[in-house]
Design a protein around this motif. Structure first.
Motif, PDB file in Angstrom:
ATOM      1  N   CYS A  68      -0.218  26.877  21.000  1.00 41.81           N
ATOM      2  CA  CYS A  68      -1.285  27.572  20.283  1.00 41.81           C
ATOM      3  C   CYS A  68      -1.446  28.969  20.879  1.00 41.81           C
ATOM      4  O   CYS A  68      -1.158  29.188  22.062  1.00 41.81           O
ATOM      5  N   SER A 193     -14.269  32.762  17.818  1.00 39.58           N
ATOM      6  CA  SER A 193     -13.514  32.252  16.670  1.00 39.58           C
ATOM      7  C   SER A 193     -13.175  33.419  15.742  1.00 39.58           C
ATOM      8  O   SER A 193     -13.978  34.345  15.570  1.00 39.58           O
ATOM      9  N   SER A 209      -8.281  30.903  14.423  1.00 42.28           N
ATOM     10  CA  SER A 209      -8.028  30.656  15.843  1.00 42.28           C
ATOM     11  C   SER A 209      -9.355  30.643  16.579  1.00 42.28           C
ATOM     12  O   SER A 209     -10.233  31.466  16.316  1.00 42.28           O
ATOM     13  N   THR A 212     -12.122  28.825  23.769  1.00 42.83           N
ATOM     14  CA  THR A 212     -13.229  28.573  24.690  1.00 42.83           C
ATOM     15  C   THR A 212     -12.701  28.749  26.111  1.00 42.83           C
ATOM     16  O   THR A 212     -11.600  28.277  26.440  1.00 42.83           O
ATOM     17  N   LYS A 232      -9.014  26.742  26.429  1.00 36.99           N
ATOM     18  CA  LYS A 232      -8.676  25.894  25.277  1.00 36.99           C
ATOM     19  C   LYS A 232      -8.531  26.738  24.017  1.00 36.99           C
ATOM     20  O   LYS A 232      -9.393  27.549  23.702  1.00 36.99           O
ATOM     21  N   ILE A 233      -7.434  26.532  23.318  1.00 37.51           N
ATOM     22  CA  ILE A 233      -7.156  27.254  22.068  1.00 37.51           C
ATOM     23  C   ILE A 233      -7.021  26.242  20.936  1.00 37.51           C
ATOM     24  O   ILE A 233      -6.381  25.204  21.086  1.00 37.51           O
ATOM     25  N   THR A 234      -7.624  26.586  19.793  1.00 42.38           N
ATOM     26  CA  THR A 234      -7.508  25.764  18.581  1.00 42.38           C
ATOM     27  C   THR A 234      -6.976  26.640  17.453  1.00 42.38           C
ATOM     28  O   THR A 234      -7.512  27.715  17.207  1.00 42.38           O
ATOM     29  N   ASN A 235      -5.926  26.196  16.819  1.00 40.23           N
ATOM     30  CA  ASN A 235      -5.364  26.880  15.652  1.00 40.23           C
ATOM     31  C   ASN A 235      -5.438  25.977  14.430  1.00 40.23           C
ATOM     32  O   ASN A 235      -5.433  24.745  14.552  1.00 40.23           O
ATOM     33  N   LYS A 258      -5.014  21.306  11.975  1.00 46.92           N
ATOM     34  CA  LYS A 258      -5.633  21.645  13.261  1.00 46.92           C
ATOM     35  C   LYS A 258      -4.741  21.238  14.433  1.00 46.92           C
ATOM     36  O   LYS A 258      -4.255  20.120  14.509  1.00 46.92           O
ATOM     37  N   GLU A 260      -4.659  21.756  18.813  1.00 41.31           N
ATOM     38  CA  GLU A 260      -5.491  22.165  19.947  1.00 41.31           C
ATOM     39  C   GLU A 260      -4.788  21.878  21.261  1.00 41.31           C
ATOM     40  O   GLU A 260      -4.199  20.810  21.439  1.00 41.31           O
ATOM     41  N   PHE A 262      -5.110  22.770  25.771  1.00 45.01           N
ATOM     42  CA  PHE A 262      -5.931  23.322  26.846  1.00 45.01           C
ATOM     43  C   PHE A 262      -5.150  23.248  28.152  1.00 45.01           C
ATOM     44  O   PHE A 262      -4.165  22.519  28.280  1.00 45.01           O
TER      45      PHE A 262
END
Length: 315
Positions: A68, A193, A209, A212, A232-235, A258, A260, A262
């Motif tokens: 991510c 975000s 994207s 946190t 932590k990355i979320t795509n 989704k 995610e 970390f």
């Protein structure tokens, strides 16, 4: 092959790196130094950012790995470096200090307890009194029980004397030393975000994207954390929401595809990475932005001279 990776950190089956995606501003916007993005001068420009990439090899490499990425404003790294600097070393608060021995001779000083010293002793006495009081209550029950059972008077008095002696010992002043020392730590939380409206599809969905960054100094068991930083990355993709003001956001409930990842990072590694990224940004600004600033200043001065010439012709 040329790489744009500035710095990285390896964890167990995971790696995080930070990559150069900085872009200098146009001469007409020379004072900004960093490109803000958007359509300018008939073309499309891209915002100046640093890319964070986290790759998770927990389930294997190649197609089994999960990666991510997120683009970060360059100013954030100085903020994170500031937090890193607040998590270095041990705090030491003196409990004694030098005071004037004689008001008429302030240069003659002696060591004496300071205000923190008095506060620490007050806290200690309060805790000691509470402990002694609790001991008195619990052991008084035993003394009463002896009296009820008809124990000898001397045995009862001896038991009472022992209890009072223990209570007196408990509330005695303790040696609190010359300094109050504790780890220098600061907790931190950051959340961001973004939705890329330039890549919005015909179905109204666009890439999203989220990032946190947290620093929790103490673990749940009370011990200091060895890896207090969590990145932590979320795509994914989400439905774009356009507000009346022109601002855009997204519907989190519509998130699809989704992914995610970390990684946990130590204070030392985080400090090292943030220092390298901030130094790179500063060096990049000196190397890449100075020519743009000079050109922009020259253009501004030429426009000023042209304006003055028109004013003079009009007089």
């Amino acid at each position: 092959m040329v790489t744009n990776v500035i710095t990285k950190c390896n964890g167990k089956d995971k790696v995080v790196d930070f990559r150069d995606k900085l872009s200098r501003s146009l001469p007409d916007e020379y004072a900004m130094m960093h490109q803000s993005g958007g359509k300018k001068n008939g073309g499309k420009t891209f915002p100046s950012v640093i890319e964070m990439v986290i790759c998770d090899f927990t389930k294997g490499t190649g197609d089994k790995s999960v990666t991510c990425s997120v683009n970060i404003d360059p100013t954030m790294f100085d903020e994170w470096l500031t937090v890193c600097r607040c998590n270095v070393g041990t705090m030491a608060v003196p409990l004694i200090g030098r005071v004037a021995k004689d008001a008429q001779k302030p240069w003659e000083t002696v060591l004496a307890p300071n205000a923190v010293n008095g506060l620490m002793k007050s806290i200690h006495r309060t805790a000691s009194v509470a402990k002694a009081y609790g001991s008195l209550l619990s052991k008084s029950v035993s003394i009463v029980a002896k009296a009820v059972k008809g124990a000898e008077k001397k045995d009862i008095l001896m038991a009472a004397g022992t209890v009072l002696k223990e209570a007196r010992t408990a509330i005695a002043d303790a040696d609190i030393g010359t300094a109050l020392k504790f780890p220098h730590r600061m907790d931190y939380q950051y959340a961001m975000s973004k939705v890329n409206t330039y890549k919005k599809g015909t179905d109204g969905f666009a890439p999203v994207s989220m990032l946190t960054v947290t620093h929790d100094s103490v673990r749940q068991d009370g011990d200091l954390a060895m890896y207090p930083w969590v990145l932590k990355i979320t795509n994914g993709d989400a439905k774009v929401i356009e507000q009346a003001t022109g601002a855009t956001t997204f519907d989190g409930k519509s998130m699809r595809n989704k992914v995610e990842v970390f990684i946990q990072v130590s204070d030392r590694d985080m400090y090292r990475m943030m220092y390298r990224v901030t130094r790179f940004i500063e060096t990049w600004e000196n190397a890449m932005c100075i020519p743009v600033i000079i050109e922009g200043e020259n253009k501004k001065e030429a426009e000023r001279q042209e304006y003055l010439a028109r004013q003079k012709e009009g007089v």
